[in-house]
Write an enzyme that holds these catalytic residues in place. Sequence first.
Site, PDB file in Angstrom:
ATOM      1  N   GLU A  30     -65.015 -34.616  17.960  1.00 54.14           N
ATOM      2  CA  GLU A  30     -64.894 -35.398  19.194  1.00 54.14           C
ATOM      3  C   GLU A  30     -65.779 -34.838  20.296  1.00 54.14           C
ATOM      4  O   GLU A  30     -66.383 -35.573  21.062  1.00 54.14           O
ATOM      5  CB  GLU A  30     -63.433 -35.422  19.666  1.00 54.14           C
ATOM      6  CG  GLU A  30     -62.520 -36.320  18.830  1.00 54.14           C
ATOM      7  CD  GLU A  30     -62.781 -37.810  19.040  1.00 54.14           C
ATOM      8  OE1 GLU A  30     -63.493 -38.176  20.007  1.00 54.14           O
ATOM      9  OE2 GLU A  30     -62.293 -38.617  18.225  1.00 54.14           O
ATOM     10  N   GLU A  50     -68.630 -37.099  21.978  1.00 53.49           N
ATOM     11  CA  GLU A  50     -68.505 -37.540  23.369  1.00 53.49           C
ATOM     12  C   GLU A  50     -69.399 -36.803  24.346  1.00 53.49           C
ATOM     13  O   GLU A  50     -69.659 -37.287  25.439  1.00 53.49           O
ATOM     14  CB  GLU A  50     -67.052 -37.427  23.830  1.00 53.49           C
ATOM     15  CG  GLU A  50     -66.165 -38.397  23.065  1.00 53.49           C
ATOM     16  CD  GLU A  50     -64.782 -38.519  23.665  1.00 53.49           C
ATOM     17  OE1 GLU A  50     -64.092 -39.492  23.333  1.00 53.49           O
ATOM     18  OE2 GLU A  50     -64.379 -37.662  24.460  1.00 53.49           O
ATOM     19  N   PRO A  57     -42.911 -37.659  25.453  1.00 56.22           N
ATOM     20  CA  PRO A  57     -42.946 -39.028  24.936  1.00 56.22           C
ATOM     21  C   PRO A  57     -43.709 -40.010  25.831  1.00 56.22           C
ATOM     22  O   PRO A  57     -44.277 -40.965  25.337  1.00 56.22           O
ATOM     23  CB  PRO A  57     -41.471 -39.411  24.873  1.00 56.22           C
ATOM     24  CG  PRO A  57     -40.735 -38.128  24.764  1.00 56.22           C
ATOM     25  CD  PRO A  57     -41.541 -37.125  25.542  1.00 56.22           C
ATOM     26  N   GLU A 115     -69.817 -41.462  31.046  1.00 55.93           N
ATOM     27  CA  GLU A 115     -70.574 -40.374  31.619  1.00 55.93           C
ATOM     28  C   GLU A 115     -69.868 -39.067  31.313  1.00 55.93           C
ATOM     29  O   GLU A 115     -68.657 -39.052  31.130  1.00 55.93           O
ATOM     30  CB  GLU A 115     -70.620 -40.557  33.134  1.00 55.93           C
ATOM     31  CG  GLU A 115     -71.853 -39.982  33.762  1.00 55.93           C
ATOM     32  CD  GLU A 115     -71.853 -40.179  35.271  1.00 55.93           C
ATOM     33  OE1 GLU A 115     -72.432 -39.304  35.929  1.00 55.93           O
ATOM     34  OE2 GLU A 115     -71.285 -41.167  35.758  1.00 55.93           O
TER      35      GLU A 115
END
Lengths: 229, 229
Positions: free
Chosen positions: B62, B66, B83, B115
Amino acid sequence: MKFKYRYPRPALTVDCVVFGLDDKDLKVLLIQRARKPFRGRWALPGGFVHVEESLEDAARRELEEETGLRNVYLEQLYTFGEPDRDPRERVVTVAYYALVNLRDHHVRAATDAREAAWFAAPDVPALAFDHEKIVESAAARLKEKVRCQPIGFELLPPKFTLTQLQRLYEKVLGRPLDKRNFRKKIQSMDFLEALDEMQKDVSHRAARLYRFDKRKYGQATTKGFNLGI
Amino acid sequence: MKFKYRYPRPALTVDCVVFGLDDKDLKVLLIQRARKPFRGRWALPGGFVHVEESLEDAARRELEEETGLRNVYLEQLYTFGEPDRDPRERVVTVAYYALVNLRDHHVRAATDAREAAWFAAPDVPALAFDHEKIVESAAARLKEKVRCQPIGFELLPPKFTLTQLQRLYEKVLGRPLDKRNFRKKIQSMDFLEALDEMQKDVSHRAARLYRFDKRKYGQATTKGFNLGI
DNA sequence: TCAAAAGTGTTAAAAATACACCCATGG
DNA sequence: CCATGGGTGTATTTTTAACACTTTTGA
């Protein structure tokens, strides 16, 4: 099979490494698995996280269901998520560790477990899944924690002697401590309250009892300190 | 909706708190969300864990997708699983923190992010989800870590001055350190190697450059020490 | 010659360590 | 009266903390 998702999801469990202290040893609570996989093997108490409960709630719920323990001191340890740690499918587990005192908390085996029992921390048997690794991490964490936060409250009875407290530190750290230096240090920390009460029914000189000053103990817990041992 | 289970499962994500150091500040890398929920808000880089990859692999994937960062120092921080932390559904996230040096690693925004940008650690804007809480935990963890493990390797360029190293410690700890005591201490730790090389192109006396002795640095990392600052 | 950061030691205070004997109690 | 653990102090070493001036360099 009512619950459907676009992408596959790992299962999510919690597991608890419960430490307890008796007169002799630091112990770990294990349950014997009643089901496959690893049926009959010893393992950590734990189970699936329900979708509406927090992780800590799940850990407390499983702990109570499987061992009867409740109201214990509980802290998150680490999350174990190697793809092959469970032979059935991908299971990610959030591990917690707990500290309990063996006099006040009694253990009973329950759902999913044939039996629950305490094992001295150094002789834990072969465990299911990667639970041995989890126990090792928990012991290492406890060792770190003990140097900068007081932990006795959770592991000792409400009134205790300095020797009991010292034994606790020795068990956690795995090495002997000097009696005089330990006493000097721990008393200067200022969260101990000396009582006017003595040990009873011992066949030697009775030791003075102490208890923790809850307020100062709490401060020491949040602010931390350096025990330097 | 091909993936079906007996019981509902929380979604599982990873999020990364990436710390970087430039001449002035300790910084945190954020991305601007391109999608709902919290579209347009700043957030931590992160995303769903694939079912066949480890948690750390997911965090690295990731991060690269990203922000373009790869080969960074990465360590698990904590797992956040209240939760209601995601308004859509139950999402449990395993947070990691990373340390990178801003000279060698360049950042580009990519998938899912409008961005990516660095923010000085003390002035992180309002973030999506519970990401502010995650950033705070990461900063606290870094502060603890720095006292008993060397971290400079990951945040500084390969050759650096003692003043740069001191600035790093000051930024992480959030307080000034005494120059002479710091130098004495850090040099006695014995993982620094003084080079015969000096800083160039500075408009004042050039400082000596140092680098880490990889071997000894690694030992200090695994064994730990007490920096006493 | 000024500005800006580099570099360098000493002293005093505090903390850590090492160490050995007498005391109280119950059996 | 003996075995068992309880309790206590000091001296030494090590670590930490506080502190200010001279040097080098480029602008």
